[in-house]
Design an enzyme around this catalytic site. Structure first.
Site, PDB file in Angstrom:
ATOM      1  CB  ALA A  84     -29.495  -0.052  22.196  1.00  0.00           C
ATOM      2  N   GLY A 101     -32.498   2.393  17.395  1.00  0.00           N
ATOM      3  CA  GLY A 101     -32.068   1.268  16.365  1.00  0.00           C
ATOM      4  C   GLY A 101     -32.962   0.604  15.785  1.00  0.00           C
ATOM      5  CD  GLU A 160     -29.641   3.660  13.705  1.00  0.00           C
ATOM      6  OE1 GLU A 160     -28.652   4.069  13.312  1.00  0.00           O
ATOM      7  OE2 GLU A 160     -29.726   3.231  14.955  1.00  0.00           O
ATOM      8  CD  GLU A 210     -30.905   6.972  17.385  1.00  0.00           C
ATOM      9  OE1 GLU A 210     -30.769   5.488  17.005  1.00  0.00           O
ATOM     10  OE2 GLU A 210     -31.500   7.672  16.821  1.00  0.00           O
TER      11      GLU A 210
END
Length: 259
Positions: free
Chosen positions: A65, A110, A113, A133
């Site tokens: 992000a 992310g 991910e 995270e």
């Protein structure tokens, strides 16, 4: 408006490149929208048989992000953006075509991910990755807590998520997180070699194989075998199946048309 996503198609293989190298290819809202637009076009294009996703430059695949952008968001905007990131990861996983992540640099949060939502992962030996995270007061929220355990096992995934550990490419390979490691200058070449090896096979078979694997992994073996049977049955009346049999009998390469 700058374009943050580049799509190049050659011989049935689409290469999707994130073009925000100056921001470590972080997922801004605009970039997320551009990614989803590109994936929608790819999903509907049956001439594209395999997809490669990578980042521009050698430093970053995707840093996750865009936290700088998020600083200026209120709570409602933040929630909306988090949902958009999750939708984007699901979009990669739901693509009809097999997807190869060519991890050219860092893939944290992310970014990893996103790679986990792909089918196969190849990494540069200089890449670093991790679900970091918990070190930021959050948890992986775009599929990481679900896809990583399914890929490498629950115990290993818990250890990596709880510690927010950052892994080298070699360590990630040892964990089973990636399938191949290569030199940075050979990364895209090796990803394309694999893509073309896949692309020569029947495209409808690739679609049904991906569906059977992905859906079957979410359930018990008995239900999974039924899913496999349904996927197989969808291929019985296809022209490609007949072409595959004819080519085998005639001892020639098959000419699949995706029909």
């Amino acid at each position: 408006m700058p374009n943050f996503v580049k799509v190049e198609v050659q011989d049935g293989v689409a290469v999707v490149t994130f073009m925000r190298a100056e921001a470590a290819n972080a997922l801004s809202v605009q970039m997320l929208h551009e990614i989803n637009e590109a994936l929608e076009a790819i999903h509907d294009d049956r001439s594209i048989r395999v997809v490669i996703v990578t980042g521009d430059g050698e430093k970053a695949f995707c840093a996750g992000a865009d936290l700088k952008e998020r600083k200026g968001m209120n709570e409602g905007e933040t929630r909306k953006t988090i949902a958009l990131i999750g939708k984007t990861m699901n979009h990669f996983e739901a693509l009809a075509q097999p997807v190869i992540a060519a991890i050219n640099g860092v893939a944290f949060g992310g970014g990893l991910e996103l790679a986990l939502a792909c089918d196969i992962r190849i990494a540069s030996n200089t890449a670093k990755m991790g679900l970091t995270e918990t070190a930021l007061g959050i948890i992986p929220g775009a599929g990481g807590t679900q896809r990583l355990p399914r890929l490498i096992g629950i115990g290993k995934a818990k250890e990596l998520i709880y510690t927010a550990r950052r892994l080298t490419a070699e360590e990630a390979y040892q964990y089973g997180m990636i399938e191949h490691i290569t030199q940075p200058e050979k990364l895209l070449e090796q990803a394309k070699e694999l893509a073309y090896e896949i692309a020569k096979n029947a495209p409808l078979s690739l679609i049904q194989a991906k569906t059977a694997i992905n859906q079957g992994m979410q359930t018990d073996i008995s239900t999974g075998l039924q899913i496999e049977s349904l996927a197989y049955s969808r291929l019985l009346q296809t022209e490609d199946r007949i072409e595959g049999l004819k080519a085998f009998q005639e001892k020639r390469p098959p000419a699949y048309r995706g029909k």
